[in-house]
Design an enzyme around this catalytic site. Structure first.
Site, PDB file in Angstrom:
ATOM      1  CD  GLU A  92      -3.473  16.146 -15.862  1.00 20.29           C
ATOM      2  OE1 GLU A  92      -4.293  15.514 -16.530  1.00 20.29           O
ATOM      3  OE2 GLU A  92      -2.254  15.902 -15.862  1.00 20.29           O
ATOM      4  NE  ARG A  94      -4.264  -1.781   1.833  1.00 17.01           N
ATOM      5  CZ  ARG A  94      -4.512  -2.758   2.680  1.00 17.01           C
ATOM      6  NH1 ARG A  94      -3.784  -2.886   3.775  1.00 17.01           N
ATOM      7  NH2 ARG A  94      -5.494  -3.605   2.453  1.00 17.01           N
ATOM      8  CG  HIS A 106      -0.914  10.477 -24.901  1.00 16.53           C
ATOM      9  ND1 HIS A 106      -1.531  10.847 -23.722  1.00 16.53           N
ATOM     10  CD2 HIS A 106       0.416  10.587 -24.673  1.00 16.53           C
ATOM     11  CE1 HIS A 106      -0.607  11.177 -22.829  1.00 16.53           C
ATOM     12  NE2 HIS A 106       0.580  11.024 -23.391  1.00 16.53           N
ATOM     13  CG  HIS A 116       1.537  15.159 -23.587  1.00 16.30           C
ATOM     14  ND1 HIS A 116       2.215  16.341 -23.785  1.00 16.30           N
ATOM     15  CD2 HIS A 116       2.385  14.350 -22.893  1.00 16.30           C
ATOM     16  CE1 HIS A 116       3.418  16.252 -23.229  1.00 16.30           C
ATOM     17  NE2 HIS A 116       3.544  15.065 -22.693  1.00 16.30           N
ATOM     18  CD  GLU A 148       7.283  16.186 -22.539  1.00 13.34           C
ATOM     19  OE1 GLU A 148       6.599  17.181 -22.201  1.00 13.34           O
ATOM     20  OE2 GLU A 148       6.778  15.066 -22.763  1.00 13.34           O
ATOM     21  NE  ARG A 202       1.128  17.219 -12.838  1.00 19.29           N
ATOM     22  CZ  ARG A 202       1.733  16.389 -12.004  1.00 19.29           C
ATOM     23  NH1 ARG A 202       1.396  16.372 -10.725  1.00 19.29           N
ATOM     24  NH2 ARG A 202       2.679  15.586 -12.422  1.00 19.29           N
ATOM     25  CE  LYS A 231      -0.044  14.196 -14.980  1.00 20.02           C
ATOM     26  NZ  LYS A 231      -0.333  14.588 -16.374  1.00 20.02           N
ATOM     27  CG  HIS A 270       6.356  10.543 -24.266  1.00 20.22           C
ATOM     28  ND1 HIS A 270       5.002  10.472 -24.510  1.00 20.22           N
ATOM     29  CD2 HIS A 270       6.522  11.574 -23.388  1.00 20.22           C
ATOM     30  CE1 HIS A 270       4.370  11.406 -23.812  1.00 20.22           C
ATOM     31  NE2 HIS A 270       5.268  12.084 -23.137  1.00 20.22           N
ATOM     32  CE  LYS A 285       5.487  17.942 -14.538  1.00 22.46           C
ATOM     33  NZ  LYS A 285       6.217  16.778 -15.059  1.00 22.46           N
ATOM     34  CG  ASN A 323      -1.583  16.362 -20.057  1.00 20.31           C
ATOM     35  OD1 ASN A 323      -0.844  15.400 -20.069  1.00 20.31           O
ATOM     36  ND2 ASN A 323      -2.284  16.713 -18.988  1.00 20.31           N
TER      37      ASN A 323
END
Length: 350
Positions: A224, A112, A239, A235, A176, A228, A134, A252, A214, A232
């Site tokens: 997010e 956990r 993606h 992205h 990025e 935030r 993330k 990526h 960042k 993206n």
């Protein structure tokens, strides 16, 4: 130099991002380093010479985005059990964004939740992926759709690890960096237009500036809910490109570069971005040898993939678009015909 992350608004979590030569690290616990054969071949001896721990083990997983899966995470978990880690134990992510995402996700799951730290070795992971917590894996439906927000205890960014980075991987990180500048800082974009990232001090400054941007975003919005999501940019489109090419054609950052060009085309169509601004961004990406062209074979299928994006909600697609250089806007409810018209402009080889 140290850039602080302070998530006092959410969980009262703080940690430091250190940008410097890797320090000597001592841990009074059981430590497992997660890496891949490429990184370990170049840098594992260096890392091990900087770590002292009660017990230290290495877990090596295959190199590549196609291995960013639940199966790989399960293999890391099994290694953790084999090495008898407990809740006081520590994982170290030693590699690029794929290693960092999977190690962090594994740490969030094991008993956990146990501690982990990031020691990123690629430009993309140093300026973006290692910062902000993330974590996750890909599946057949898309990228990073299974994961958790789980913050590291520390991030150690040593630019010397980039000396062995292939030029294509280096360029992927530049995408990025460009993303940050277009979204948040016009003067930073103009600096990048003239910058030589092969110059050591310039590169360190770019890493610092990107990490600060960042961190500024994450400190405001860890999970997010607002600003935030702006990270993206590129992205949402990128993606889909990755998914369509089964994560084997583009790195990526390369897919993000293509996605940035597509997002800019939509922003131009909506009157939010000038064609010159879009051309300037494209030129900067191409200066870094990043791909900016992609042929969409089926516009309808490409469009439908948007609905699997994590930023979509209640059947509405959210697009992160530039609103003039250095500014951003999250736009939803764009007419389907407008979006598809832009996508069709990528439907023929130019």
């Amino acid at each position: 130099m140290i850039v602080p992350i302070e998530l006092a608004h959410t969980q009262n979590i703080t940690y430091d991002i250190t940008i410097d030569t890797l320090p000597q690290l001592t841990f009074d616990t059981n430590v497992v380093v997660v890496t891949n054969p490429t990184v370990s071949g170049y840098h594992l001896d260096t890392l091990l010479s900087h770590i002292k721990a009660t017990k230290l083990n290495i877990v090596t997983i295959p190199d590549g985005e196609e291995y960013k899966t639940l199966e790989t995470v399960e293999s890391i978990l099994n290694e953790c059990f084999e090495h008898k880690l407990d809740r006081k134990s520590l994982l170290i992510a030693f590699g690029g964004g794929v290693i960092g995402d999977m190690t962090g996700f594994t740490a969030s799951l094991y008993q956990r939740g146990i501690d982990f730290i990031q020691i990123p070795t690629t430009l993309l992971s140093q300026v973006d992926a290692s910062v902000g917590g993330k974590t996750g894996v890909n599946n057949i439906y898309g990228k990073n759709l299974i994961g958790a927000f789980y913050q590291p205890k520390a991030v150690y960014i040593d630019p010397s690890f980039l000396e062995t980075l292939p030029s294509r991987e280096f360029a992927a990180g530049v995408a990025e960096i460009v993303k940050m500048a277009v979204m948040f800082d016009k003067s930073y974009f103009e600096f990048l237009q003239k910058a030589d990232l092969k110059e050591t001090e310039t590169l360190k400054e770019v890493i610092r500036k990107s990490v600060e941007l960042k961190a500024w975003v994450v400190n405001q919005d860890e999970k997010e809910a607002g600003i935030r999501a702006v990270l993206n940019y590129g992205h949402t489109f990128g993606h889909v490109v990755e998914n369509e090419t089964h994560y084997t054609t583009y790195l990526h950052g390369e897919a993000v570069a293509i996605g940035i060009v597509m997002a800019n085309a939509l922003a131009v169509e909506l009157g939010m971005f000038t064609q010159k601004e879009a051309d300037d961004v494209k030129a900067l990406l191409e200066k870094a040898s990043l791909p900016t062209e992609y042929t969409i074979k089926n516009v309808d299928e490409f469009y439908e993939h948007f609905f699997l994006d994590k930023k979509s909600a209640k059947g509405s697609i959210k697009f992160i678009l530039p609103d003039g250089m250095g500014n951003h806007k999250i736009v939803s409810d764009i007419d389907e015909s407008v979006v598809k018209n832009v996508l069709r402009s990528f439907g023929e080889v130019k």
